[in-house]
Design an enzyme around this catalytic site. Sequence first.
Site, PDB file in Angstrom:
ATOM      1  N   LYS A 132      43.453  26.827  42.574  1.00 30.45           N
ATOM      2  CA  LYS A 132      43.674  28.078  41.779  1.00 30.45           C
ATOM      3  C   LYS A 132      43.108  29.316  42.365  1.00 30.45           C
ATOM      4  O   LYS A 132      41.577  29.380  42.509  1.00 30.45           O
ATOM      5  CB  LYS A 132      42.948  27.650  40.111  1.00 30.45           C
ATOM      6  CG  LYS A 132      43.175  28.919  39.462  1.00 30.45           C
ATOM      7  CD  LYS A 132      42.641  28.739  38.076  1.00 30.45           C
ATOM      8  CE  LYS A 132      42.902  29.913  37.042  1.00 30.45           C
ATOM      9  NZ  LYS A 132      42.415  29.517  35.987  1.00 30.45           N
ATOM     10  N   LYS A 137      48.197  27.155  42.144  1.00 32.14           N
ATOM     11  CA  LYS A 137      48.542  28.409  41.000  1.00 32.14           C
ATOM     12  C   LYS A 137      47.649  29.762  41.570  1.00 32.14           C
ATOM     13  O   LYS A 137      46.676  29.676  41.924  1.00 32.14           O
ATOM     14  CB  LYS A 137      47.884  27.980  39.748  1.00 32.14           C
ATOM     15  CG  LYS A 137      47.687  29.175  38.941  1.00 32.14           C
ATOM     16  CD  LYS A 137      46.877  28.767  37.745  1.00 32.14           C
ATOM     17  CE  LYS A 137      46.686  29.836  36.743  1.00 32.14           C
ATOM     18  NZ  LYS A 137      45.876  29.727  35.601  1.00 32.14           N
TER      19      LYS A 137
HETATM   20  C1  PBG Z   1      42.199  30.234  32.729  1.00 28.80           C
HETATM   21  C2  PBG Z   1      43.307  30.468  32.917  1.00 28.80           C
HETATM   22  C3  PBG Z   1      44.022  31.824  33.584  1.00 28.80           C
HETATM   23  C4  PBG Z   1      45.374  31.434  33.638  1.00 28.80           C
HETATM   24  C5  PBG Z   1      45.594  29.974  33.176  1.00 28.80           C
HETATM   25  N1  PBG Z   1      44.403  29.635  32.893  1.00 28.80           N
HETATM   26  C6  PBG Z   1      43.276  32.967  33.536  1.00 28.80           C
HETATM   27  C7  PBG Z   1      42.425  33.337  34.862  1.00 28.80           C
HETATM   28  O1  PBG Z   1      42.104  32.170  35.636  1.00 28.80           O
HETATM   29  O2  PBG Z   1      42.095  34.543  34.942  1.00 28.80           O
HETATM   30  C8  PBG Z   1      46.456  32.451  33.987  1.00 28.80           C
HETATM   31  C9  PBG Z   1      47.562  32.271  33.856  1.00 28.80           C
HETATM   32  C10 PBG Z   1      48.665  33.170  34.020  1.00 28.80           C
HETATM   33  O3  PBG Z   1      48.290  34.291  34.556  1.00 28.80           O
HETATM   34  O4  PBG Z   1      49.995  33.115  33.693  1.00 28.80           O
HETATM   35  N2  PBG Z   1      41.739  29.639  31.479  1.00 28.80           N
END
Ligand code: PBG
Length: 325
Positions: A197, A249
């Site tokens: 991520k 992601k």
């Molecule tokens: C954290 C989380 C995020 C997203 C999914 N889970 C936000 C981040 O890491 O700032 C982002 C998903 C998206 O942008 O569609 N709980």
Amino acid sequence: MSFPTHRPRRLRQSPAVRRLVRETRLDPAQLILPAFVREGIAEPVEISSMPGVQQHTLDSLRRSATDAAAAGIGGIMLFGVPAVRDARGSGADDPRGILNVATEALVAEVGDALVVQTDLCLDEFTDHGHCGVLAADGSVDNDATLERYAAMGLAQARAGSPMLGLSGMMDGQVAHVRAALDAEGFTDTLLLAYSAKYAGAFYGPFREAVDSQLQGDRRTYQLDPANAREGVREAVLDVEEGADVVMVKPALPYLDVLAEVRATVDVPVWAYQVSGEFAMIEAAAANGWIDRRGAVLESLLSIRRAGADAVLTYFALEAAAWLRE
Ligand code: PBG
């Protein structure tokens, strides 16, 4: 006059031939809809940076999940937006917290048709917006956060969630939550690890969707966009720790990482087409600069082609309907 010996165009001569030789297919069962449920609202609230996406009430969430089941998609990923936040994210493991209450309702409503999944991360529940609890110096305390994740994971499992989405990027989170679940007999609860991520600019609209309180950034826990090998290593570690599924992601800007992870591990690999990717397509389409349906389906197909076995996407319902036409 010499003629070409090789004629790849033969394979493109008609819709029937093209259909027969297509390497990658999209199936509604490989799509997962992310959904937001907000505590204390009487009507759904539109998210301005995500046209057509809403913060749901419990009722509208149930309706949307029923639509999702009817559309034949594979799952729904639930995010909670609490009315009250604090430093440790107490709402996350409160059985009456919005995410846990909604999970119970959804599993009862659509649990046989869809895999209900729950976001296991503290950022929606903390008043500082970080994915973990903070140490005295303001840094995110990895090991103290693991204790909170274990409590949150147990609360979600008790609410009936069959699959927990570990999105916090803390070291050791998969092993820690797995051990906590197993100790309480939740040996069948699936763990989806958001392994690779990346910290970047594509989560902006999501922050509006969950009313995020974050000041600053997540660069001490999410990955540096420059690093592909490090993303693959994270996925390998998560598989060793017991992840059932790993994820990359965002999706489209990280197809190289996705392909490499797919080639390296032997568990299912998913990708998340995040809020910023969604918003870019919507904004261009709204201006008439891009063919919306074409861009949506091409982006999803490309994510699959690069190696994703399934895709989390805000387009899940619409794409599933198009795929069934
Ligand atoms: C954290 C989380 C995020 C997203 C999914 N889970 C936000 C981040 O890491 O700032 C982002 C998903 C998206 O942008 O569609 N709980």
